[in-house]
Every structure is written in structure tokens, then in C-alpha cells.
Design an enzyme around this catalytic site. Structure first.
Site, PDB file in Angstrom:
ATOM      1  N   ASN A 138       0.787  -1.233   0.000  1.00 17.09           N
ATOM      2  CA  ASN A 138       0.000   0.000   0.000  1.00 17.09           C
ATOM      3  C   ASN A 138       0.819   1.284   0.000  1.00 17.09           C
ATOM      4  OD1 ASN A 138       0.743  -0.135   2.655  1.00 17.09           O
ATOM      5  ND2 ASN A 138      -1.340  -0.133   3.494  1.00 17.09           N
ATOM      6  N   HIS A 177       3.346   4.889   4.416  1.00 18.63           N
ATOM      7  CA  HIS A 177       2.964   4.894   5.833  1.00 18.63           C
ATOM      8  C   HIS A 177       2.818   6.323   6.319  1.00 18.63           C
ATOM      9  CE1 HIS A 177       3.283   4.533  10.230  1.00 18.63           C
ATOM     10  NE2 HIS A 177       4.191   5.489  10.144  1.00 18.63           N
ATOM     11  N   GLU A 236       7.766   8.100  16.362  1.00 19.30           N
ATOM     12  CA  GLU A 236       8.336   7.639  15.098  1.00 19.30           C
ATOM     13  C   GLU A 236       9.418   8.592  14.597  1.00 19.30           C
ATOM     14  OE1 GLU A 236       4.888   6.972  12.594  1.00 19.30           O
ATOM     15  OE2 GLU A 236       4.221   5.297  13.843  1.00 19.30           O
TER      16      GLU A 236
HETATM   17  P1  GTP Z   1       0.647   2.336   8.111  1.00 17.69           P
HETATM   18  O1  GTP Z   1       0.550   3.781   7.711  1.00 17.69           O
HETATM   19  O2  GTP Z   1       1.624   1.545   7.273  1.00 17.69           O
HETATM   20  O3  GTP Z   1       0.911   2.202   9.593  1.00 17.69           O
HETATM   21  O4  GTP Z   1      -0.770   1.725   7.748  1.00 17.69           O
HETATM   22  P2  GTP Z   1      -2.139   1.963   8.541  1.00 17.69           P
HETATM   23  O5  GTP Z   1      -1.922   2.830   9.730  1.00 17.69           O
HETATM   24  O6  GTP Z   1      -3.132   2.416   7.520  1.00 17.69           O
HETATM   25  O7  GTP Z   1      -2.521   0.480   8.992  1.00 17.69           O
HETATM   26  P3  GTP Z   1      -1.948  -0.352  10.272  1.00 17.69           P
HETATM   27  O8  GTP Z   1      -1.039   0.511  11.078  1.00 17.69           O
HETATM   28  O9  GTP Z   1      -3.108  -0.971  10.927  1.00 17.69           O
HETATM   29  O10 GTP Z   1      -1.111  -1.488   9.545  1.00 17.69           O
HETATM   30  C1  GTP Z   1       0.226  -1.269   9.141  1.00 17.69           C
HETATM   31  C2  GTP Z   1       0.448  -1.929   7.804  1.00 17.69           C
HETATM   32  O11 GTP Z   1       0.303  -3.340   7.963  1.00 17.69           O
HETATM   33  C3  GTP Z   1      -0.572  -1.566   6.719  1.00 17.69           C
HETATM   34  O12 GTP Z   1      -0.240  -0.385   6.022  1.00 17.69           O
HETATM   35  C4  GTP Z   1      -0.503  -2.779   5.816  1.00 17.69           C
HETATM   36  O13 GTP Z   1       0.628  -2.694   4.925  1.00 17.69           O
HETATM   37  C5  GTP Z   1      -0.276  -3.907   6.802  1.00 17.69           C
HETATM   38  N1  GTP Z   1      -1.543  -4.518   7.162  1.00 17.69           N
HETATM   39  C6  GTP Z   1      -2.508  -4.028   7.992  1.00 17.69           C
HETATM   40  N2  GTP Z   1      -3.546  -4.879   8.097  1.00 17.69           N
HETATM   41  C7  GTP Z   1      -3.242  -5.924   7.306  1.00 17.69           C
HETATM   42  C8  GTP Z   1      -3.909  -7.147   6.984  1.00 17.69           C
HETATM   43  O14 GTP Z   1      -5.022  -7.403   7.434  1.00 17.69           O
HETATM   44  N3  GTP Z   1      -3.269  -7.992   6.113  1.00 17.69           N
HETATM   45  C9  GTP Z   1      -2.046  -7.704   5.588  1.00 17.69           C
HETATM   46  N4  GTP Z   1      -1.477  -8.573   4.758  1.00 17.69           N
HETATM   47  N5  GTP Z   1      -1.383  -6.570   5.869  1.00 17.69           N
HETATM   48  C10 GTP Z   1      -1.969  -5.704   6.713  1.00 17.69           C
HETATM   49 MG    MG Z   2      -0.435   2.457  11.124  1.00 16.47          MG
END
Ligand code: GTP
Ligand code: MG
Length: 149
Positions: free
Chosen positions: A112, A115, A126
Site C-alpha cells: 500500500n 505509511h 516515530e
Molecule cells: P501504516 O501507515 O503503514 O501504519 O498503515 P495503517 O496505519 O493504515 O494500517 P496499520 O497501522 O493498521 O497497519 C500497518 C500496515 O500493515 C498496513 O499499512 C498494511 O501494509 C499492513 N496490514 C494491515 N492490516 C493488514 C492485513 O489485514 N493484512 C495484511 N497482509 N497486511 C496488513
Molecule cells: Mg499504522
């Protein structure tokens, strides 16, 4: 002023999206305060995503982050943490609105592109983790054309 930590993930670097990402934050009216391109150690990636260590996708997430260089940045401006998250879009790119970075450039949640810190408190942590050397000191001569005060 408020600051956030933004990281272009290895897929974003490989796909040539560095300029696109920087451009969106820059044109919005936020200020770049620090930036570096670097490979990340596994232990460092684990530290960055420590809050997710119990998740089933944690191993894959860490592998993804160490798979190539990332661009680590600090951006500053009014409400930049929450607004940065809006510019980035929802975590799952298939749910991200068109017009957001993930909505425009990504498909899978594990690819994706970018971050962004999810709170002012986590942004502080961070930034300290990624930029112990500190940030650049500058202010834009255009500030008063973007901000009322
Ligand atoms: P970040 O900005 O990268 O921190 O993303 P976020 O804040 O939108 O989501 P989160 O912190 O919950 O998760 C961190 C990262 O883990 C996400 O950006 C995804 O790349 C990965 N991730 C989160 N949920 C899933 C999941 O259900 N499956 C998989 N494969 N990857 C996940
Ligand atoms: Mg996150």
C-alpha cells in the site's frame, strides 16, 4: 507546529512514486523537515511496527518493509497528522477513495505504498526513532500565502 512521520514503502520506491508522494504533500502546503532513502534492518522494522507484533500479518509486513529501500520523511503543518492520513487514504487500497495516494496507486493491503503516523503521540515517537539526528531548520517564504497566521 505539528509534525508527522511519512514513509514511502519499498513498492512506492520501486514503482517510481517518490516524486508523486512528495509533490502531493508539498502542494498541499506542508513543509518537508527531514528526508532520507535507506534500507531498513529487520529489527528496526519490527520496532517501527511494534504495536502490530501480535498480528498474523506481522512477519509478512516486516519482510515487505525490508525488501528494498524506503524514503523516510518528516512533514510539518497545521493538522498534518490527520490530514496526512487523509492524503494517504484507507489502509486497504481497494477501500481508499480515488484521489488518495493508496486509492490512486495501490491494490493490495500488503503493497500500500506509504505509511503515515496515526496520532500526534505516535508521530513524536516515530520521528525520534527514525531521525535521532534531528530535523532541518527552515521556514517557507510562502508561509503567509497558505496559512492565515
Ligand atoms: P501504516 O501507515 O503503514 O501504519 O498503515 P495503517 O496505519 O493504515 O494500517 P496499520 O497501522 O493498521 O497497519 C500497518 C500496515 O500493515 C498496513 O499499512 C498494511 O501494509 C499492513 N496490514 C494491515 N492490516 C493488514 C492485513 O489485514 N493484512 C495484511 N497482509 N497486511 C496488513
Ligand atoms: Mg499504522
Amino acid at each position: 507546529a505539528e509534525q508527522t512521520f511519512i514513509m514511502i514503502k519499498p513498492d512506492g520506491v520501486q514503482r517510481g512514486l517518490i516524486g508523486e508522494v512528495i509533490s502531493r504533500f508539498e502542494k498541499k502546503g506542508f513543509y518537508l523537515k527531514a528526508m532520507k532513502l535507506q534500507n531498513v534492518e529487520k529489527s528496526f522494522a519490527e520496532q517501527h511496527y511494534a504495536d502490530l507484533s501480535s498480528k498474523p500479518f506481522f512477519g509478512g509486513l516486516v519482510e515487505y518493509i525490508v525488501s528494498g529501500p524506503v524514503v523516510a520523511m518528516v512533514w510539518e503543518g497545521k493538522s498534518v497528522v490527520a490530514t496526512g492520513r487523509k492524503i494517504i487514504g484507507a489502509t486497504n487500497p481497494l477501500a481508499s477513495e480515488p484521489g488518495t495516494i493508496r486509492g490512486d496507486f495501490a491494490v493490495d493491503i500488503g503493497r500500500n505504498v506509504i505509511h503515515g503516523s496515526d496520532s500526534v503521540e505516535n508521530a513524536r515517537k516515530e520521528i525520534a526513532l527514525w531521525f535521532p539526528e534531528g530535523l532541518a531548520e527552515w521556514s517557507s517564504s510562502q508561509h503567509c500565502w497558505v496559512y492565515e497566521s
